[in-house]
Scaffold this active site. Structure first.
Site, PDB file in Angstrom:
ATOM      1  N   ARG A  61      50.550  49.966  35.354  1.00  0.00           N
ATOM      2  CA  ARG A  61      51.398  50.055  33.954  1.00  0.00           C
ATOM      3  C   ARG A  61      51.446  51.592  33.602  1.00  0.00           C
ATOM      4  O   ARG A  61      50.632  52.514  34.157  1.00  0.00           O
ATOM      5  CB  ARG A  61      50.827  49.283  32.960  1.00  0.00           C
ATOM      6  N   LYS A 201      54.197  42.200  30.730  1.00  0.00           N
ATOM      7  CA  LYS A 201      53.337  42.693  29.697  1.00  0.00           C
ATOM      8  C   LYS A 201      54.321  42.944  28.570  1.00  0.00           C
ATOM      9  O   LYS A 201      53.822  43.029  27.338  1.00  0.00           O
ATOM     10  CB  LYS A 201      52.709  43.796  29.995  1.00  0.00           C
ATOM     11  N   HIS A 220      44.955  37.902  25.151  1.00  0.00           N
ATOM     12  CA  HIS A 220      44.799  38.674  26.379  1.00  0.00           C
ATOM     13  C   HIS A 220      43.400  37.937  27.094  1.00  0.00           C
ATOM     14  O   HIS A 220      42.453  38.244  27.143  1.00  0.00           O
ATOM     15  CB  HIS A 220      44.662  39.957  26.535  1.00  0.00           C
ATOM     16  N   SER A 238      42.443  43.887  32.407  1.00  0.00           N
ATOM     17  CA  SER A 238      42.543  43.732  33.812  1.00  0.00           C
ATOM     18  C   SER A 238      41.411  44.213  35.038  1.00  0.00           C
ATOM     19  O   SER A 238      40.903  45.206  34.562  1.00  0.00           O
ATOM     20  CB  SER A 238      43.973  44.588  34.377  1.00  0.00           C
ATOM     21  N   LYS A 242      39.098  37.855  34.853  1.00  0.00           N
ATOM     22  CA  LYS A 242      39.947  36.896  34.198  1.00  0.00           C
ATOM     23  C   LYS A 242      40.395  35.820  35.034  1.00  0.00           C
ATOM     24  O   LYS A 242      40.218  34.688  34.728  1.00  0.00           O
ATOM     25  CB  LYS A 242      41.019  37.240  32.924  1.00  0.00           C
ATOM     26  N   THR A 243      41.208  36.366  36.171  1.00  0.00           N
ATOM     27  CA  THR A 243      41.852  35.357  37.086  1.00  0.00           C
ATOM     28  C   THR A 243      40.621  34.690  37.874  1.00  0.00           C
ATOM     29  O   THR A 243      40.745  33.396  38.160  1.00  0.00           O
ATOM     30  CB  THR A 243      42.629  36.149  37.782  1.00  0.00           C
ATOM     31  N   ASP A 257      46.029  34.868  32.240  1.00  0.00           N
ATOM     32  CA  ASP A 257      46.162  36.192  31.714  1.00  0.00           C
ATOM     33  C   ASP A 257      46.470  36.136  30.029  1.00  0.00           C
ATOM     34  O   ASP A 257      46.119  36.985  29.305  1.00  0.00           O
ATOM     35  CB  ASP A 257      47.115  36.825  32.265  1.00  0.00           C
ATOM     36  N   ARG A 322      48.166  43.448  44.359  1.00  0.00           N
ATOM     37  CA  ARG A 322      48.443  42.143  43.483  1.00  0.00           C
ATOM     38  C   ARG A 322      49.193  40.958  44.014  1.00  0.00           C
ATOM     39  O   ARG A 322      49.973  41.231  45.172  1.00  0.00           O
ATOM     40  CB  ARG A 322      49.341  42.369  42.181  1.00  0.00           C
TER      41      ARG A 322
END
Length: 536
Positions: A61, A201, A220, A238, A242-243, A257, A322
């Site tokens: 990003r 996002k 988030h 990120s 989390k994932t 997410d 990703r």
């Protein structure tokens, strides 16, 4: 304008100023989008059936190139210390120039939903220049049924044109890359970046603006739920896990997410997952790995070998490799995207200093303090210019996506934690045995064992010590976990060096929190690290 697809949007697109496009492919599914992306040279087919695309110079990003229209509606609502303003006039100029740039191009349109709870749903139309971007966002947002598509009326529109290069002087922006958000008129303009994550996002950012006014908490976070309806929420930036940690074969995945929390419980904002794949393995993360081996998944910046098989250990393009896939590619994923109120909140941090314990129990005030602090490490590749982990404080574990002041989100979360009696834990997925470059990454097996103990309630029965630096409680022993790792100081070869690092990190926490002190209660201020210890 030539139109392909199940519903003719020509009138709506003409009203937007896109009637000069050469063609529009509307709501194409995976197979035709594969064909278009490959025919145009945007992407290639992998040996396993996934679609691999590269994003050029933007492999993460660009938060410094994100702008919000400052108008009468937003002026008193936006946290301008965190959001760069753009005038309505400059935004309109950018919009018109981008519409002119789209003339004669082939465009792809997806009509999708942000928010699984119908009461909070945000109908979103996404117009892209690239076929693979269209597949990406179709994977990531919620795909409505045919009846909804036929009568679709967007409340948010995203125009994504990577080939348009913004003139900084003409639009009062920073570079040729721009993500411009007009909350009043429900329009996002994305230019100069091929990184598809900007689209998803942007939807999150809009929901973060809209929902707090309805007393709905945007988060988030990832979320899953156990067989007894025990929902768990995982906050984190990120790269903090989390994932990975929410993809548990023994629990139903709600999402990886972005979620909301309203009077009915938890609901996913999305219909897919966007997982990091660097060093991904079938052994450590079988559910996520399996998604990379099937048709429909988009692999982003993943290196392929001569046989077009993914090499997930190769980070030569970026560490931020990703995969984007629909949520139903995970066998135990929720089909509704809904779950009861959480019983457990996990706040994830990747501590690059190697100071934090692998898990700590938080009081509600400590949870509020650490939520507003949002301490972690930016992981290599997630943002442009970040080549190795570096310590950072990202309030609410997602400052780049927070249009409003953190106190609005923090106070709302504190109310929800109090009202529903939620247990809160801080989990360090970062470094142990030393800081980044000396120590090692926290073993995922230990993290999962500790997490399972917290979710089952067994960890609450353990004996605890109070951490002398942060004041939170740390278990002394947990079955299946080396007790030494629970005491970070004992893992360092030089304990005095640990003490210096801890003192430095405590100071960073205290300095960072100064800007929030006037917005929180005294009990939250007193939860600061070092304060209770110093008073004894």
């Amino acid at each position: 304008m030539e139109v392909f697809g199940v519903h003719n949007p020509a009138i709506e697109l003409a009203q937007m100023g896109l009637s000069a496009a050469r063609s529009v492919r509307y709501n194409f599914t995976a197979a035709p989008l594969y064909e278009e992306a490959i025919r145009r040279g945007e992407a290639m087919l992998t040996a396993s059936g996934a679609l691999r695309a590269l994003t050029g110079q933007h492999t993460g990003r660009s938060p410094k190139d994100k702008f919000v229209v400052q108008d009468a509606n937003t002026d008193g609502q936006i946290w301008w210390d965190n959001n760069k303003p753009i005038s309505p006039e400059k935004f309109e100029l950018l919009k018109q120039d981008m519409l002119a740039h789209a003339a004669g191009k082939d465009l792809f349109v997806q009509d999708l939903i942000g928010g699984a709870d119908p009461a909070e749903a945000l109908p979103t139309r996404v117009i892209t220049e690239y076929a693979w971007h269209s597949l990406f966002i179709r994977n990531l947002l919620i795909r409505p049924d045919t009846a909804t598509v036929e009568s679709f009326m967007p409340k948010l529109t995203i125009i994504d044109l990577p080939s348009f290069k913004a003139d900084p002087a003409r639009y009062d922006v920073r570079t040729e890359t721009v993500i411009a958000c007009d909350f009043t008129n429900g329009l996002i303009l994305i230019a100069g970046s091929e990184y598809a994550g900007e689209m998803k996002k942007s939807v999150f950012t809009v929901l973060n603006y809209l929902l707090p006014e309805k007393r709905v908490m945007p988060m988030h976070c990832s979320a899953n739920v156990g067989p007894d309806g025990d929902t768990a929420v995982f906050f984190g930036l990120s790269g903090t896990g989390k994932t990975t940690l929410s993809a548990d074969p023994n629990r139903t995945l709600i999402g990886d997410d972005e979620h909301g929390w309203n009077e009915n419980g938890i609901f996913n904002f999305e219909g897919g997952c966007y997982a990091k794949t660097i060093r991904l393995s079938a052994e450590a993360e079988p559910e996520i790995y399996a998604t990379t081996q099937r048709f429909g998944t988009v692999l982003e910046n993943v290196v392929l070998n001569e046989s077009r098989e993914p090499d997930f250990d190769d980070g030569s393009l970026t560490e931020n490799t990703r995969c984007a896939y629909p949520l139903d590619f995970i066998p135990n994923a929720s089909r509704s995207g809904l779950a009861p109120h959480p019983k457990t909140i996990i706040m994830l941090t990747a501590d690059a200093f190697g100071v934090m314990p692998p898990i700590a129990k938080l009081t509600p005030d400590q949870a509020m303090y650490h939520f507003l602090s949002g301490y972690t490490a930016k992981v290599a590749g997630t943002e442009r210019g970040v080549t190795e982990p570096e310590a950072t404080f990202s309030t609410c574990f997602g400052a780049p996506f927070m249009p409003r002041h953190p106190a609005e989100y923090g106070n709302l979360l504190k109310e929800l934690i109090r009202d529903h009696g939620v247990n809160c834990w801080l989990v360090n997925t970062g470094w142990t045995g030393g800081a980044y470059g000396t120590g090692r990454r926290m073993p995922i097996k230990a993290t999962r064992t500790l997490l399972n103990a917290a979710l089952s309630g067994d960890l609450s029965k353990a004996d605890f010590r109070r951490d002398e630096n942060f004041g939170f409680e740390v278990p002394l022993a947990v079955s299946g976990v080396d007790s030494q790792i629970l005491d970070p100081r004992s893992t360092w070869a030089d304990p005095a060096a640990y003490d210096r690092q801890a003192e430095k990190l405590v100071g960073m926490f205290i300095t960072n929190f100064e800007k929030f002190e006037e917005h929180v209660e005294g009990s939250v201020r007193d939860a600061a690290p070092g304060l209770k210890v110093a008073a004894e």
